[in-house]
Design an enzyme around this catalytic site. Structure first.
Site, short mmCIF file in Angstrom:
data_model
loop_
_atom_site.label_atom_id
_atom_site.label_comp_id
_atom_site.label_asym_id
_atom_site.label_seq_id
_atom_site.Cartn_x
_atom_site.Cartn_y
_atom_site.Cartn_z
N ASP A 389 0.82 -1.23 0.00
CA ASP A 389 0.00 0.00 0.00
C ASP A 389 0.85 1.27 0.00
O ASP A 389 0.49 2.25 -0.64
CB ASP A 389 -0.90 0.04 1.25
CG ASP A 389 -1.94 -1.05 1.23
OD1 ASP A 389 -2.18 -1.62 0.15
OD2 ASP A 389 -2.52 -1.34 2.29
P1 NAP Z 1 0.84 -3.98 3.14
O1 NAP Z 1 0.20 -3.02 2.22
O2 NAP Z 1 0.02 -4.60 4.20
O3 NAP Z 1 1.50 -5.12 2.24
C1 NAP Z 1 2.32 -6.08 2.78
C2 NAP Z 1 2.72 -7.03 1.68
O4 NAP Z 1 3.69 -7.92 2.23
C3 NAP Z 1 1.58 -7.89 1.18
O5 NAP Z 1 1.08 -7.43 -0.05
C4 NAP Z 1 2.20 -9.30 1.08
O6 NAP Z 1 2.12 -9.75 -0.26
C5 NAP Z 1 3.64 -9.09 1.47
N1 NAP Z 1 4.16 -10.16 2.28
C6 NAP Z 1 3.57 -10.77 3.34
N2 NAP Z 1 4.37 -11.75 3.81
C7 NAP Z 1 5.47 -11.74 3.06
C8 NAP Z 1 6.67 -12.50 3.06
N3 NAP Z 1 6.89 -13.49 3.94
N4 NAP Z 1 7.61 -12.22 2.15
C9 NAP Z 1 7.42 -11.24 1.23
N5 NAP Z 1 6.31 -10.48 1.19
C10 NAP Z 1 5.36 -10.74 2.09
O7 NAP Z 1 2.11 -3.34 3.88
P2 NAP Z 1 2.70 -1.87 3.83
O8 NAP Z 1 3.03 -1.47 2.44
O9 NAP Z 1 3.76 -1.88 4.86
O10 NAP Z 1 1.51 -0.95 4.28
C11 NAP Z 1 1.04 -0.90 5.61
C12 NAP Z 1 -0.45 -0.83 5.61
O11 NAP Z 1 -0.90 -0.96 6.96
C13 NAP Z 1 -0.99 0.47 5.06
O12 NAP Z 1 -2.19 0.24 4.38
C14 NAP Z 1 -1.27 1.25 6.34
O13 NAP Z 1 -2.26 2.24 6.18
C15 NAP Z 1 -1.73 0.15 7.24
N6 NAP Z 1 -1.63 0.53 8.65
C16 NAP Z 1 -0.42 0.72 9.19
C17 NAP Z 1 -0.32 1.17 10.49
C18 NAP Z 1 1.00 1.49 11.11
O14 NAP Z 1 1.01 2.08 12.18
N7 NAP Z 1 2.10 1.10 10.51
C19 NAP Z 1 -1.47 1.38 11.23
C20 NAP Z 1 -2.70 1.14 10.64
C21 NAP Z 1 -2.76 0.71 9.35
P3 NAP Z 1 2.13 -11.33 -0.58
O15 NAP Z 1 1.03 -11.93 0.23
O16 NAP Z 1 1.94 -11.41 -2.04
O17 NAP Z 1 3.47 -11.84 -0.15
#
Ligand code: NAP
Length: 462
Positions: A389
């Protein structure tokens, strides 16, 4: 005559408060965060020891609580997975809330006829503490998947919440007006029960995806409840510590909402439409181009500048040490290396910073989104490691996308993008990512740690 014990206790509280404030300030920078944490913990020790000199305390109970609590805390901190940290924080918030509620309850139980100020503090402690407790338990359940993470919505939910709030306000007014009345204690217990109900009803309509923001908010509630408890027992350090937690929780909530480009009202009452396939424009419906570790090695070997963008997948794969190792190899190969950290990458604030610090990545190499975006077009290779994301260009380009407006790291603008993930699956928001099918993107499919180890092996072999 001067009461030296009282003076010393207050001096201890003052030192503790200063340590808390300096400690929190130091948490703001990765270089000083560890020492800030230690300093705040030291402040808590000074506060506890100082409070032991207050009159009429039963030492056995305090020591028993200290030993049991420390043992549980130490085991939990040692055994919890980094990916399960948000639910642990939720539980800790809940415990803070119930502790303040119990202080308020005990005070009302033993001295129902206190003055109006104390009665109001008691009601605030049980109300906010009760909401923080039950709300945090629901947040814990959703995050740990012990209950469904889906929003639970039913007809008349808002009306039910409004009726509960009205009943609490009416009950609070009656209890404050005459705490000695024969019905006051029953009403007080009712306020506690309604506070629990309000916490549950407030959190169940929010999707599991938004729980981290809710936890930051509940964290601030537990601080406010502790502050109210401080007024009840007239304990200065509890008032200061509670106010600090309350304020920092609110600030953190604001930062998270801003980083997701959403209002708090939208988080609490709206929610993302998870599972949407929106986000890809017609031009983006192309094929993803997979690449092997061997071919990826040749691209990386020739790169003069590399930006690594970690995301939740790095935490899942526990790939941080491999990330650091590859980073060192790239630097030794002459590449200029930076790690770009999005404020909401992962599942809790600072998630990526903590993992990279654990792997001894030097702080100077960590760059914020706003620092790295302006130079992205000059970057040879962007390695996206389990992020989705936070690098989704639909957030910048597609007004129909549910995440439109969320600030992102512009990985797509680098000359070449390498995405390390297991599949074409969506991330946290459930939204498709057109980055994966862009002309300059290559997909390195597989578990991030295993893939990184393959890349490291390629560099070592060649
Ligand atoms: P993300 O959008 O959740 O994407 C994580 C990606 O990691 C997934 O698409 C997954 O794809 C991949 N993944 C999972 N396991 C894996 C593995 N073992 N090896 C390789 N890839 C793997 O993560 P992000 O880009 O860090 O974004 C964070 C999200 O969380 C945002 O939408 C944000 O708004 C939300 N959020 C964050 C917080 C905070 O405080 N950080 C709080 C609330 C919400 P595959 O399944 O294809 O591997």
């Amino acid at each position: 005559m001067i009461d030296y014990t009282e003076t010393l206790i207050n001096l201890g509280y003052l030192v503790a408060s200063i340590l808390f404030i300096v400690g929190i300030k130091m948490l703001g920078k990765p270089e000083t965060a560890r020492r800030g944490n230690m300093l705040s913990a030291l402040g808590m020790l000074v506060a506890i020891v100082s409070s032991l000199f207050e009159c009429c305390l039963s030492f056995e109970w305090v020591i028993a609580g200290l030993v049991i609590g420390s043992a549980i805390g130490a085991i939990a901190a040692r055994t919890v997975q980094m990916t399960a940290m948000p639910q642990l924080v939720a539980l800790l918030n809940g415990f803070g809330g119930i502790a303040s509620l119990l202080v308020g309850w005990e005070s009302f139980h033993s001295q129902p006829d206190s003055n109006l100020f104390i009665t109001i503090a008691v009601i605030l402690a049980v109300l906010i503490g009760g909401i923080a407790f039950s709300g945090s338990l629901v947040a814990y359940g959703k995050l740990s998947e012990k209950i469904s993470g889906r929003p639970v919505v039913f007809k008349g939910q808002q009306a039910a919440n409004a009726a509960i709030i009205a009943a609490i306000l009416l009950g609070a007014a009656l209890v404050s007006y005459n705490p000695d009345a024969f019905y006051a204690y029953a009403l007080f217990i009712l306020i506690i029960a309604l506070s629990f109900a309000l916490g549950v009803l407030g959190v169940i309509p929010i999707g599991g995806a938004d729980m981290p923001v809710v936890i930051a908010l509940l964290n601030s509630y537990s601080g406010l409840a502790a502050c109210a408890a401080g007024f009840i027992i007239l304990n200065n350090v509890l008032i200061v510590a509670g106010a600090l937690v309350g304020a920092s929780g609110f600030i953190l909530t604001g930062i998270m909402c801003k980083a997701m480009n959403r209002s708090l009202a939208n988080v609490l009452f709206g929610g993302l439409q998870a599972g949407s396939s929106k986000g890809a424009s017609a031009a983006d419906q192309g094929e993803a181009k997979p690449i092997s570790a061997e071919d990826a090695y040749y691209v990386l070997e020739a790169a003069a500048s590399v930006v690594v963008i970690p995301g939740y997948g790095m935490a899942v794969a526990q790939a941080q040490h491999a990330v650091r190792e590859l980073g060192e190899i790239l630097e030794n190969n002459g590449a200029e290396l930076r790690y770009a950290i999005h404020p909401v990458a992962g599942r809790m604030p600072g998630h990526m910073n903590v993992l990279l610090a654990e792997a001894n990545v030097v702080y100077e190499q960590l760059a914020e989104m706003d620092d790295v975006n302006p130079i992205m077009e000059t970057v040879d290779v962007c390695i996206v490691i389990g992020a989705n994301d936070v690098v989704n260009p639909a957030a910048r380009e597609n007004p129909d996308s549910p995440i439109y407006g969320m600030p992102i790291i512009n990985a797509d603008m680098a000359k070449t993008v390498m995405v390390l993930k297991r599949s074409m699956g969506a991330g946290f928001s459930g939204v498709d990512n057109p980055l994966f099918t862009r002309e300059n993107t290559r997909m390195l499919f597989g578990d991030a740690k295993a893939t990184l180890q393959q890349l490291i092996a390629e560099f070592k072999e060649n």
